[in-house]
Design a protein around this motif. Structure first.
Motif, PDB file in Angstrom:
ATOM      1  N   MET A 202       0.853  -1.175   0.000  1.00 59.48           N
ATOM      2  CA  MET A 202       0.000   0.000   0.000  1.00 59.48           C
ATOM      3  C   MET A 202       0.899   1.239   0.000  1.00 59.48           C
ATOM      4  N   ALA A 203       0.690   2.132  -0.950  1.00 58.71           N
ATOM      5  CA  ALA A 203       1.467   3.371  -1.045  1.00 58.71           C
ATOM      6  C   ALA A 203       0.743   4.482  -0.305  1.00 58.71           C
ATOM      7  N   LYS A 204       1.517   5.454   0.211  1.00 57.10           N
ATOM      8  CA  LYS A 204       0.939   6.610   0.898  1.00 57.10           C
ATOM      9  C   LYS A 204       1.255   7.873   0.113  1.00 57.10           C
ATOM     10  N   VAL A 205       0.346   8.824   0.175  1.00 59.48           N
ATOM     11  CA  VAL A 205       0.546  10.129  -0.439  1.00 59.48           C
ATOM     12  C   VAL A 205       1.212  11.013   0.606  1.00 59.48           C
ATOM     13  N   ASP A 206       2.332  11.671   0.227  1.00 56.68           N
ATOM     14  CA  ASP A 206       3.001  12.550   1.197  1.00 56.68           C
ATOM     15  C   ASP A 206       2.374  13.937   1.185  1.00 56.68           C
ATOM     16  N   SER A 207       2.901  14.837   1.987  1.00 57.32           N
ATOM     17  CA  SER A 207       2.310  16.175   2.140  1.00 57.32           C
ATOM     18  C   SER A 207       2.357  16.995   0.856  1.00 57.32           C
ATOM     19  N   LYS A 208       3.215  16.618  -0.091  1.00 60.46           N
ATOM     20  CA  LYS A 208       3.299  17.324  -1.370  1.00 60.46           C
ATOM     21  C   LYS A 208       2.513  16.622  -2.474  1.00 60.46           C
ATOM     22  N   GLY A 209       1.771  15.574  -2.124  1.00 62.65           N
ATOM     23  CA  GLY A 209       0.951  14.868  -3.104  1.00 62.65           C
ATOM     24  C   GLY A 209       1.695  13.794  -3.875  1.00 62.65           C
ATOM     25  N   ARG A 210       2.919  13.470  -3.440  1.00 61.63           N
ATOM     26  CA  ARG A 210       3.722  12.478  -4.170  1.00 61.63           C
ATOM     27  C   ARG A 210       3.402  11.063  -3.696  1.00 61.63           C
ATOM     28  N   ILE A 211       3.519  10.142  -4.649  1.00 59.13           N
ATOM     29  CA  ILE A 211       3.309   8.721  -4.380  1.00 59.13           C
ATOM     30  C   ILE A 211       4.495   7.971  -4.970  1.00 59.13           C
ATOM     31  N   VAL A 212       5.021   7.015  -4.226  1.00 59.48           N
ATOM     32  CA  VAL A 212       6.088   6.167  -4.757  1.00 59.48           C
ATOM     33  C   VAL A 212       5.428   4.931  -5.359  1.00 59.48           C
ATOM     34  N   LEU A 213       5.656   4.723  -6.654  1.00 54.73           N
ATOM     35  CA  LEU A 213       5.105   3.533  -7.306  1.00 54.73           C
ATOM     36  C   LEU A 213       5.955   2.331  -6.927  1.00 54.73           C
ATOM     37  N   PRO A 214       5.327   1.231  -6.542  1.00 54.28           N
ATOM     38  CA  PRO A 214       6.099   0.035  -6.194  1.00 54.28           C
ATOM     39  C   PRO A 214       6.963  -0.416  -7.381  1.00 54.28           C
ATOM     40  N   GLN A 215       8.117  -0.983  -7.064  1.00 56.35           N
ATOM     41  CA  GLN A 215       9.069  -1.407  -8.097  1.00 56.35           C
ATOM     42  C   GLN A 215       8.421  -2.352  -9.100  1.00 56.35           C
ATOM     43  N   GLU A 216       7.616  -3.283  -8.621  1.00 56.04           N
ATOM     44  CA  GLU A 216       6.966  -4.251  -9.516  1.00 56.04           C
ATOM     45  C   GLU A 216       6.090  -3.538 -10.551  1.00 56.04           C
ATOM     46  N   VAL A 217       5.357  -2.515 -10.118  1.00 51.41           N
ATOM     47  CA  VAL A 217       4.489  -1.758 -11.021  1.00 51.41           C
ATOM     48  C   VAL A 217       5.333  -0.992 -12.032  1.00 51.41           C
ATOM     49  N   ARG A 218       6.402  -0.322 -11.540  1.00 50.18           N
ATOM     50  CA  ARG A 218       7.281   0.425 -12.450  1.00 50.18           C
ATOM     51  C   ARG A 218       7.874  -0.497 -13.499  1.00 50.18           C
ATOM     52  N   GLU A 219       8.329  -1.670 -13.093  1.00 48.89           N
ATOM     53  CA  GLU A 219       8.928  -2.608 -14.051  1.00 48.89           C
ATOM     54  C   GLU A 219       7.910  -3.081 -15.081  1.00 48.89           C
ATOM     55  N   LYS A 220       6.695  -3.401 -14.658  1.00 46.35           N
ATOM     56  CA  LYS A 220       5.657  -3.857 -15.592  1.00 46.35           C
ATOM     57  C   LYS A 220       5.302  -2.782 -16.611  1.00 46.35           C
ATOM     58  N   LEU A 221       5.314  -1.515 -16.172  1.00 44.30           N
ATOM     59  CA  LEU A 221       4.934  -0.414 -17.057  1.00 44.30           C
ATOM     60  C   LEU A 221       6.123   0.180 -17.790  1.00 44.30           C
ATOM     61  N   GLY A 222       7.327  -0.286 -17.486  1.00 45.03           N
ATOM     62  CA  GLY A 222       8.517   0.250 -18.150  1.00 45.03           C
ATOM     63  C   GLY A 222       8.826   1.674 -17.709  1.00 45.03           C
ATOM     64  N   ILE A 223       8.514   1.990 -16.455  1.00 43.58           N
ATOM     65  CA  ILE A 223       8.772   3.324 -15.918  1.00 43.58           C
ATOM     66  C   ILE A 223      10.104   3.319 -15.193  1.00 43.58           C
ATOM     67  N   SER A 224      11.018   4.158 -15.672  1.00 45.50           N
ATOM     68  CA  SER A 224      12.327   4.294 -15.038  1.00 45.50           C
ATOM     69  C   SER A 224      12.535   5.774 -14.709  1.00 45.50           C
ATOM     70  N   PRO A 225      13.574   6.104 -13.931  1.00 43.74           N
ATOM     71  CA  PRO A 225      13.792   7.519 -13.609  1.00 43.74           C
ATOM     72  C   PRO A 225      13.836   8.371 -14.877  1.00 43.74           C
ATOM     73  N   GLY A 226      13.088   9.458 -14.863  1.00 44.37           N
ATOM     74  CA  GLY A 226      13.047  10.353 -16.009  1.00 44.37           C
ATOM     75  C   GLY A 226      11.907  10.074 -16.974  1.00 44.37           C
ATOM     76  N   THR A 227      11.199   8.959 -16.805  1.00 45.26           N
ATOM     77  CA  THR A 227      10.080   8.631 -17.691  1.00 45.26           C
ATOM     78  C   THR A 227       8.942   9.629 -17.478  1.00 45.26           C
ATOM     79  N   GLU A 228       8.417  10.194 -18.555  1.00 39.17           N
ATOM     80  CA  GLU A 228       7.259  11.082 -18.483  1.00 39.17           C
ATOM     81  C   GLU A 228       6.025  10.201 -18.309  1.00 39.17           C
ATOM     82  N   VAL A 229       5.142  10.592 -17.397  1.00 43.62           N
ATOM     83  CA  VAL A 229       3.899   9.847 -17.193  1.00 43.62           C
ATOM     84  C   VAL A 229       2.719  10.792 -17.278  1.00 43.62           C
ATOM     85  N   GLU A 230       1.610  10.271 -17.725  1.00 48.19           N
ATOM     86  CA  GLU A 230       0.355  11.019 -17.739  1.00 48.19           C
ATOM     87  C   GLU A 230      -0.471  10.509 -16.568  1.00 48.19           C
ATOM     88  N   ILE A 231      -1.033  11.426 -15.798  1.00 46.48           N
ATOM     89  CA  ILE A 231      -1.881  11.053 -14.674  1.00 46.48           C
ATOM     90  C   ILE A 231      -3.233  11.707 -14.895  1.00 46.48           C
TER      91      ILE A 231
END
Length: 94
Positions: free
Chosen positions: A1-30
């Motif tokens: 379970m991820a938590k939202v910090d005071s600035k609205g940031r969420i850390v995506l679990p490593q497994e999710v990042r790997e499945k989606l091909g998200i690495s540092p610097g990857t642009e994401v649409e939310i």
């Protein structure tokens, strides 16, 4: 379970990042979809560059002319920028 910090940031679990091909610097649409937050990696280099150009144009009109700076640029950001440019050039050749 991820938590939202005071600035609205969420850390995506490593497994999710790997499945989606998200690495540092990857642009994401939310965006919101059916009451849920959806995170999608941006895979269209032309859209990334178009968004960057709009941001530069907006900043340019507010602050004056901008110029490319390569000295002191974060290596990961530079690598990502170069990959986006190569992808856009490749797609424009097709």
């Amino acid at each position: 379970m991820a938590k939202v910090d005071s600035k609205g940031r969420i850390v995506l679990p490593q497994e999710v990042r790997e499945k989606l091909g998200i690495s540092p610097g990857t642009e994401v649409e939310i965006h919101e979809e059916d009451g849920k937050a959806v995170v999608e990696p941006e895979d269209n280099p032309e859209q990334i560059i178009e968004r960057m150009e709009k941001l530069v144009a907006a900043t340019d009109s507010e602050r004056g002319k901008t110029s490319t700076i390569d000295e002191g640029v974060d290596p990961i950001a530079k690598k990502h920028r170069d990959a986006v440019r190569r992808g856009a050039e490749k797609n424009s050749d097709e």
